[in-house]
Design a protein around this motif. Structure first.
Motif, PDB file in Angstrom:
ATOM      1  N   GLU A 122      41.417  21.079   7.820  1.00 47.43           N
ATOM      2  CA  GLU A 122      41.581  19.622   7.808  1.00 47.43           C
ATOM      3  C   GLU A 122      40.304  19.005   7.249  1.00 47.43           C
ATOM      4  OE1 GLU A 122      42.919  16.015  10.798  1.00 47.43           O
ATOM      5  OE2 GLU A 122      42.824  18.058  11.568  1.00 47.43           O
ATOM      6  N   THR A 123      40.450  18.181   6.224  1.00 45.51           N
ATOM      7  CA  THR A 123      39.274  17.607   5.573  1.00 45.51           C
ATOM      8  C   THR A 123      38.685  16.447   6.355  1.00 45.51           C
ATOM      9  OG1 THR A 123      40.565  16.047   4.251  1.00 45.51           O
ATOM     10  CG2 THR A 123      40.104  18.221   3.274  1.00 45.51           C
ATOM     11  N   GLY A 124      39.537  15.646   7.013  1.00 41.76           N
ATOM     12  CA  GLY A 124      39.057  14.373   7.544  1.00 41.76           C
ATOM     13  C   GLY A 124      38.828  13.438   6.363  1.00 41.76           C
ATOM     14  N   PRO A 125      38.218  12.286   6.594  1.00 41.68           N
ATOM     15  CA  PRO A 125      37.936  11.385   5.472  1.00 41.68           C
ATOM     16  C   PRO A 125      37.008  12.052   4.447  1.00 41.68           C
ATOM     17  CG  PRO A 125      37.704  10.217   7.551  1.00 41.68           C
ATOM     18  CD  PRO A 125      37.854  11.675   7.887  1.00 41.68           C
ATOM     19  N   TRP A 126      37.305  11.910   3.179  1.00 41.19           N
ATOM     20  CA  TRP A 126      36.510  12.533   2.124  1.00 41.19           C
ATOM     21  C   TRP A 126      35.080  12.005   2.106  1.00 41.19           C
ATOM     22  CZ3 TRP A 126      37.950  16.794  -0.343  1.00 41.19           C
ATOM     23  CH2 TRP A 126      39.300  17.137  -0.339  1.00 41.19           C
ATOM     24  N   THR A 127      34.857  10.834   2.673  1.00 40.83           N
ATOM     25  CA  THR A 127      33.522  10.237   2.691  1.00 40.83           C
ATOM     26  C   THR A 127      32.648  10.768   3.816  1.00 40.83           C
ATOM     27  OG1 THR A 127      34.416   8.390   3.955  1.00 40.83           O
ATOM     28  CG2 THR A 127      34.257   8.109   1.574  1.00 40.83           C
ATOM     29  N   ASP A 128      33.219  11.503   4.788  1.00 42.15           N
ATOM     30  CA  ASP A 128      32.430  12.075   5.882  1.00 42.15           C
ATOM     31  C   ASP A 128      31.467  13.133   5.346  1.00 42.15           C
ATOM     32  OD1 ASP A 128      33.715  10.462   7.670  1.00 42.15           O
ATOM     33  OD2 ASP A 128      34.788  12.078   8.698  1.00 42.15           O
ATOM     34  N   LYS A 129      30.395  13.371   6.068  1.00 39.78           N
ATOM     35  CA  LYS A 129      29.369  14.338   5.655  1.00 39.78           C
ATOM     36  C   LYS A 129      29.792  15.796   5.889  1.00 39.78           C
ATOM     37  CE  LYS A 129      25.821  11.411   4.894  1.00 39.78           C
ATOM     38  NZ  LYS A 129      25.786  10.935   3.553  1.00 39.78           N
ATOM     39  N   SER A 130      30.778  16.022   6.758  1.00 39.79           N
ATOM     40  CA  SER A 130      31.242  17.391   7.014  1.00 39.79           C
ATOM     41  C   SER A 130      32.765  17.388   7.142  1.00 39.79           C
ATOM     42  CB  SER A 130      30.601  17.940   8.293  1.00 39.79           C
ATOM     43  OG  SER A 130      30.951  17.156   9.401  1.00 39.79           O
ATOM     44  N   TRP A 131      33.338  18.584   7.044  1.00 37.01           N
ATOM     45  CA  TRP A 131      34.788  18.735   7.162  1.00 37.01           C
ATOM     46  C   TRP A 131      35.209  18.598   8.618  1.00 37.01           C
ATOM     47  CZ3 TRP A 131      36.365  18.277   2.501  1.00 37.01           C
ATOM     48  CH2 TRP A 131      35.677  18.840   1.445  1.00 37.01           C
ATOM     49  N   LYS A 132      36.392  18.044   8.840  1.00 39.18           N
ATOM     50  CA  LYS A 132      36.890  17.866  10.204  1.00 39.18           C
ATOM     51  C   LYS A 132      37.172  19.215  10.868  1.00 39.18           C
ATOM     52  CE  LYS A 132      40.096  15.245  12.996  1.00 39.18           C
ATOM     53  NZ  LYS A 132      41.119  14.214  13.013  1.00 39.18           N
ATOM     54  N   ASP A 133      37.785  20.149  10.138  1.00 40.64           N
ATOM     55  CA  ASP A 133      38.075  21.479  10.687  1.00 40.64           C
ATOM     56  C   ASP A 133      37.917  22.524   9.590  1.00 40.64           C
ATOM     57  OD1 ASP A 133      38.887  23.691  12.120  1.00 40.64           O
ATOM     58  OD2 ASP A 133      40.964  23.057  12.342  1.00 40.64           O
ATOM     59  N   ALA A 134      36.745  23.160   9.547  1.00 41.71           N
ATOM     60  CA  ALA A 134      36.467  24.241   8.600  1.00 41.71           C
ATOM     61  C   ALA A 134      36.081  25.470   9.413  1.00 41.71           C
ATOM     62  CB  ALA A 134      35.355  23.846   7.648  1.00 41.71           C
ATOM     63  N   GLN A 135      36.876  26.515   9.313  1.00 41.09           N
ATOM     64  CA  GLN A 135      36.671  27.724  10.112  1.00 41.09           C
ATOM     65  C   GLN A 135      35.948  28.799   9.307  1.00 41.09           C
ATOM     66  OE1 GLN A 135      37.669  28.008  13.405  1.00 41.09           O
ATOM     67  NE2 GLN A 135      38.154  25.830  13.225  1.00 41.09           N
ATOM     68  N   GLN A 136      34.886  29.330   9.894  1.00 36.61           N
ATOM     69  CA  GLN A 136      34.118  30.403   9.256  1.00 36.61           C
ATOM     70  C   GLN A 136      34.993  31.643   9.105  1.00 36.61           C
ATOM     71  OE1 GLN A 136      30.637  30.011   8.503  1.00 36.61           O
ATOM     72  NE2 GLN A 136      31.039  31.815   7.256  1.00 36.61           N
ATOM     73  N   LEU A 137      35.013  32.225   7.927  1.00 34.74           N
ATOM     74  CA  LEU A 137      35.725  33.475   7.692  1.00 34.74           C
ATOM     75  C   LEU A 137      34.810  34.640   8.050  1.00 34.74           C
ATOM     76  CD1 LEU A 137      37.472  32.414   4.392  1.00 34.74           C
ATOM     77  CD2 LEU A 137      38.551  32.772   6.609  1.00 34.74           C
ATOM     78  N   PRO A 138      35.368  35.812   8.373  1.00 40.00           N
ATOM     79  CA  PRO A 138      34.551  36.920   8.873  1.00 40.00           C
ATOM     80  C   PRO A 138      33.637  37.564   7.840  1.00 40.00           C
ATOM     81  CG  PRO A 138      36.838  37.583   8.702  1.00 40.00           C
ATOM     82  CD  PRO A 138      36.788  36.116   8.421  1.00 40.00           C
ATOM     83  N   GLY A 139      33.762  37.227   6.588  1.00 34.07           N
ATOM     84  CA  GLY A 139      32.911  37.824   5.561  1.00 34.07           C
ATOM     85  C   GLY A 139      33.037  37.071   4.255  1.00 34.07           C
ATOM     86  N   ASP A 140      32.463  37.643   3.210  1.00 39.78           N
ATOM     87  CA  ASP A 140      32.588  37.057   1.884  1.00 39.78           C
ATOM     88  C   ASP A 140      34.043  37.151   1.428  1.00 39.78           C
ATOM     89  OD1 ASP A 140      29.845  36.923   2.120  1.00 39.78           O
ATOM     90  OD2 ASP A 140      29.458  38.538   0.704  1.00 39.78           O
ATOM     91  N   ILE A 141      34.440  36.216   0.566  1.00 43.80           N
ATOM     92  CA  ILE A 141      35.809  36.269   0.044  1.00 43.80           C
ATOM     93  C   ILE A 141      35.793  36.095  -1.471  1.00 43.80           C
ATOM     94  CG2 ILE A 141      36.895  35.388   2.146  1.00 43.80           C
ATOM     95  CD1 ILE A 141      37.361  32.748   0.531  1.00 43.80           C
ATOM     96  N   TYR A 142      36.876  36.527  -2.083  1.00 41.32           N
ATOM     97  CA  TYR A 142      37.106  36.348  -3.505  1.00 41.32           C
ATOM     98  C   TYR A 142      38.313  35.429  -3.672  1.00 41.32           C
ATOM     99  CZ  TYR A 142      34.023  40.322  -4.220  1.00 41.32           C
ATOM    100  OH  TYR A 142      32.943  41.168  -4.221  1.00 41.32           O
ATOM    101  N   ILE A 143      38.226  34.519  -4.614  1.00 38.57           N
ATOM    102  CA  ILE A 143      39.332  33.609  -4.920  1.00 38.57           C
ATOM    103  C   ILE A 143      39.759  33.869  -6.361  1.00 38.57           C
ATOM    104  CG2 ILE A 143      40.046  31.196  -5.170  1.00 38.57           C
ATOM    105  CD1 ILE A 143      37.805  30.470  -3.184  1.00 38.57           C
ATOM    106  N   GLN A 144      41.055  34.022  -6.574  1.00 42.73           N
ATOM    107  CA  GLN A 144      41.579  34.194  -7.917  1.00 42.73           C
ATOM    108  C   GLN A 144      41.384  32.892  -8.711  1.00 42.73           C
ATOM    109  OE1 GLN A 144      42.911  36.877  -9.444  1.00 42.73           O
ATOM    110  NE2 GLN A 144      42.630  38.139  -7.641  1.00 42.73           N
ATOM    111  N   VAL A 145      40.806  32.991  -9.880  1.00 41.04           N
ATOM    112  CA  VAL A 145      40.576  31.820 -10.721  1.00 41.04           C
ATOM    113  C   VAL A 145      41.905  31.124 -11.029  1.00 41.04           C
ATOM    114  CG1 VAL A 145      39.808  31.080 -13.019  1.00 41.04           C
ATOM    115  CG2 VAL A 145      38.422  32.678 -11.692  1.00 41.04           C
ATOM    116  N   SER A 146      42.972  31.891 -11.180  1.00 40.90           N
ATOM    117  CA  SER A 146      44.278  31.309 -11.504  1.00 40.90           C
ATOM    118  C   SER A 146      44.821  30.423 -10.382  1.00 40.90           C
ATOM    119  CB  SER A 146      45.288  32.414 -11.822  1.00 40.90           C
ATOM    120  OG  SER A 146      45.457  33.259 -10.698  1.00 40.90           O
ATOM    121  N   ALA A 147      44.300  30.561  -9.150  1.00 37.01           N
ATOM    122  CA  ALA A 147      44.762  29.747  -8.019  1.00 37.01           C
ATOM    123  C   ALA A 147      43.963  28.456  -7.855  1.00 37.01           C
ATOM    124  CB  ALA A 147      44.676  30.554  -6.728  1.00 37.01           C
ATOM    125  N   ILE A 148      42.853  28.323  -8.575  1.00 40.72           N
ATOM    126  CA  ILE A 148      41.981  27.156  -8.421  1.00 40.72           C
ATOM    127  C   ILE A 148      42.545  25.966  -9.189  1.00 40.72           C
ATOM    128  CG2 ILE A 148      39.679  26.212  -8.847  1.00 40.72           C
ATOM    129  CD1 ILE A 148      38.638  29.148  -8.692  1.00 40.72           C
TER     130      ILE A 148
END
Length: 84
Positions: free
Chosen positions: A51-77
């Motif tokens: 959950e982002t919350g308002p885009w103007t806030d200094k932090s995300w409303k709900d951002a959960q730490q993942l257990p390690g590094d991740i890779y994102i497919q460029v085609s999904a961005i």
């Protein structure tokens, strides 16, 4: 006819070492961008943003730490940038 001009240190490569947020097809991710190639990007200390919350806030409303590094497919961005 148009002339194509390649700009170095622009786009994903220009953001290496920055905390970048990726708006993807299904989820939003944020973390330190530590790797880029033709097919994927690598995030260190990555978080999944539920959950982002308002885009103007200094932090995300709900951002959960993942257990390690991740890779994102460029085609999904869909969009990316330094946001918070």
């Amino acid at each position: 006819m148009r002339k194509l001009i390649e700009v170095s240190d622009e786009g994903l490569e220009g953001l290496l070492g920055e905390v970048v947020t990726f708006l993807c097809m299904n989820y939003f991710y944020t973390g330190k961008l530590v790797g880029v190639n033709e097919t994927c990007v690598k995030l260190e200390s990555a978080k999944l943003i539920y959950e982002t919350g308002p885009w103007t806030d200094k932090s995300w409303k709900d951002a959960q730490q993942l257990p390690g590094d991740i890779y994102i497919q460029v085609s999904a961005i869909e969009a990316f940038g330094v946001m918070k």
